[in-house]
Design a protein around this motif. Structure first.
Motif, short mmCIF file in Angstrom:
data_model
loop_
_atom_site.label_atom_id
_atom_site.label_comp_id
_atom_site.label_asym_id
_atom_site.label_seq_id
_atom_site.Cartn_x
_atom_site.Cartn_y
_atom_site.Cartn_z
N ARG A 181 29.56 -7.01 -57.78
CA ARG A 181 28.78 -7.73 -56.80
C ARG A 181 29.51 -8.98 -56.34
N CYS A 182 29.17 -9.42 -55.15
CA CYS A 182 29.65 -10.72 -54.68
C CYS A 182 29.07 -11.77 -55.60
N ARG A 183 29.90 -12.63 -56.13
CA ARG A 183 29.42 -13.62 -57.10
C ARG A 183 28.46 -14.63 -56.45
N LYS A 184 28.58 -14.82 -55.16
CA LYS A 184 27.76 -15.82 -54.48
C LYS A 184 26.38 -15.29 -54.11
N CYS A 185 26.31 -14.10 -53.50
CA CYS A 185 25.02 -13.61 -53.02
C CYS A 185 24.52 -12.38 -53.77
N ARG A 186 25.30 -11.85 -54.70
CA ARG A 186 24.96 -10.71 -55.54
C ARG A 186 24.88 -9.38 -54.77
N MET A 219 45.13 3.86 -71.74
CA MET A 219 46.21 3.15 -71.06
C MET A 219 45.92 1.65 -71.01
N MET A 220 46.97 0.87 -70.98
CA MET A 220 46.82 -0.57 -70.88
C MET A 220 46.69 -0.96 -69.41
N LEU A 221 45.51 -0.72 -68.83
CA LEU A 221 45.30 -0.98 -67.41
C LEU A 221 45.13 -2.47 -67.14
N CYS A 222 45.62 -2.88 -65.98
CA CYS A 222 45.53 -4.29 -65.59
C CYS A 222 44.16 -4.58 -64.98
N SER A 223 43.62 -5.77 -65.24
CA SER A 223 42.35 -6.17 -64.65
C SER A 223 42.46 -7.55 -63.99
N GLU A 224 43.71 -7.98 -63.73
CA GLU A 224 43.91 -9.29 -63.11
C GLU A 224 43.48 -9.29 -61.65
N THR A 225 43.54 -8.12 -61.02
CA THR A 225 43.10 -7.95 -59.64
C THR A 225 42.39 -6.61 -59.54
N TYR A 226 41.30 -6.57 -58.79
CA TYR A 226 40.58 -5.31 -58.61
C TYR A 226 41.04 -4.62 -57.32
N PHE A 227 41.87 -3.61 -57.47
CA PHE A 227 42.29 -2.83 -56.31
C PHE A 227 41.29 -1.70 -56.12
N VAL A 228 40.79 -1.56 -54.90
CA VAL A 228 39.76 -0.57 -54.62
C VAL A 228 40.14 0.28 -53.41
N SER A 252 31.44 -14.71 -47.66
CA SER A 252 32.42 -15.33 -48.56
C SER A 252 33.68 -14.47 -48.60
N LYS A 253 34.83 -15.11 -48.71
CA LYS A 253 36.08 -14.35 -48.81
C LYS A 253 36.16 -13.74 -50.21
N LEU A 254 36.34 -12.43 -50.25
CA LEU A 254 36.41 -11.72 -51.53
C LEU A 254 37.80 -11.25 -51.88
N GLY A 255 38.66 -11.12 -50.86
CA GLY A 255 40.00 -10.60 -51.11
C GLY A 255 40.73 -10.34 -49.82
N SER A 256 41.69 -9.42 -49.85
CA SER A 256 42.50 -9.11 -48.67
C SER A 256 42.88 -7.64 -48.68
N PHE A 257 43.50 -7.19 -47.58
CA PHE A 257 44.00 -5.83 -47.52
C PHE A 257 45.26 -5.77 -46.67
N SER A 258 46.06 -4.77 -46.91
CA SER A 258 47.27 -4.54 -46.11
C SER A 258 47.65 -3.08 -46.21
N TRP A 259 47.72 -2.40 -45.06
CA TRP A 259 48.14 -1.01 -45.02
C TRP A 259 49.65 -0.88 -45.18
N ILE A 260 50.38 -1.89 -44.71
CA ILE A 260 51.84 -1.77 -44.65
C ILE A 260 52.55 -2.56 -45.75
N SER A 280 37.58 -13.55 -59.58
CA SER A 280 36.76 -14.76 -59.62
C SER A 280 35.70 -14.78 -58.52
N LYS A 281 35.83 -13.89 -57.53
CA LYS A 281 34.90 -13.83 -56.42
C LYS A 281 33.81 -12.78 -56.60
#
Length: 295
Positions: A181-186, A219-228, A252-260, A280-281
């Motif tokens: 969920r969005c941490r600000k508005c759930r 597996m030792m999966l990373c959780s530093e960033t949530y890629f979806v 609220s800004k939650l993250g970013s995206f880039s196709w290229i 954190s978001k």
């Protein structure tokens, strides 16, 4: 002529017989091979998404064989059409790629799927001869295909819209137990199944079979960033090459995206294409609220 000279000449002839000749590349009914009764392959241009169509092509060939015969052809009959035929043979007899390839090659000696098609056939084998859209490896593959198309036309084409998954906040009969969920508005912004895993310092690839195993928890999966996966509420992902991801409710800004360009996780792993939420978001929750009550 000495026996050595004769031997060299014979060897040269044998090598020549293994080479493709001009007539082999002439598209037309004069050059075709019978793979099995009722199934023919003809005299290819690679780098296409064939995997997504294997279910349809296999059913078409099966029906055609039952009614008479099927001619599968492309430009050269070496890679593209051969891939479709090999996929059908794999499914029909539940064979590995290697076994199906050898069976087809025994009837048409110069078939040779290009590396991209070979990887697609290996994934088809991993999915037990069916297109499993829930398979993580297949989802990675479709994103790879979509990113290639976006690079060409600058927007997400209609035939790749399947990579954009439905809004996880929608009311459903069987909601997923774990959501983000969005941490600000759930507001629910992602389900656990929307996450695409990666290992620290390792660039994930759709060709890697480990993503199809059931033992990913080990597996030792990373959780530093949530890629979806791209989600329906991310309105700009279908029209832009890259940009920011904002909560559809509170903005609220939650993250970013880039196709290229993709994105590099703090762990050192490079992900491309990339659609990510900053931990954190958002917050995870197992409080199911998006459930439709049925009587």
């Amino acid at each position: 002529m000495s026996s050595l000279g004769a031997s060299k000449k014979t060897s040269a002839r044998e090598k020549e017989s293994e080479l493709l000749e001009r007539e082999d590349f002439d598209a037309g009914p004069s050059n075709l091979d019978c793979i099995e009764p009722g199934l023919w392959l003809v005299t290819d241009i690679p780098s296409e998404d064939l995997l997504s169509h294997f279910e349809h092509t296999s059913e078409f060939i099966r029906t055609g064989q039952e009614q008479g015969a099927v001619l599968v052809h492309c430009y050269f009959g070496v890679s593209r059409s051969a891939t479709v035929v090999i996929a059908y043979i794999m499914k029909k007899y539940e064979l590995s790629f290697e076994d199906a390839f050898e069976r087809v090659k025994s009837r048409r000696r110069f078939v040779g799927p290009n590396p991209g098609f070979t990887s697609q056939l290996h994934l088809y084998e991993t999915m037990k001869w069916q297109v499993d859209k829930a398979n993580v490896q297949f989802r990675m593959y479709r994103l790879h295909v979509a990113a290639t198309q976006v690079k060409k036309v600058k927007i997400l084409p209609q035939n790749c819209m399947d990579v954009v998954k439905s809004d996880p906040s929608l009311i459903t009969v069987k909601p997923e137990p774990l959501v983000y969920r969005c941490r600000k508005c759930r507001r629910i912004v992602a389900s656990a199944s929307n996450l695409l895993p990666h290992i620290p310092k390792e660039r994930p690839s759709w060709t890697d079979k480990k993503w199809s195993t059931e033992d990913r928890e080990a597996m030792m999966l990373c959780s530093e960033t949530y890629f979806v996966e791209p989600l329906a509420w991310m309105s700009s992902v279908t029209q832009s090459l890259q940009g920011k991801i904002h909560c559809p409710k509170c903005k609220s800004k939650l993250g970013s995206f880039s196709w290229i360009m993709g994105c590099q996780c703090p762990c050192g792993s490079k992900i491309s294409p990339a659609f990510y939420l900053v931990p954190s978001k958002v917050e995870w929750s197992n409080m199911v609220q998006n459930v439709q009550v049925t009587v």
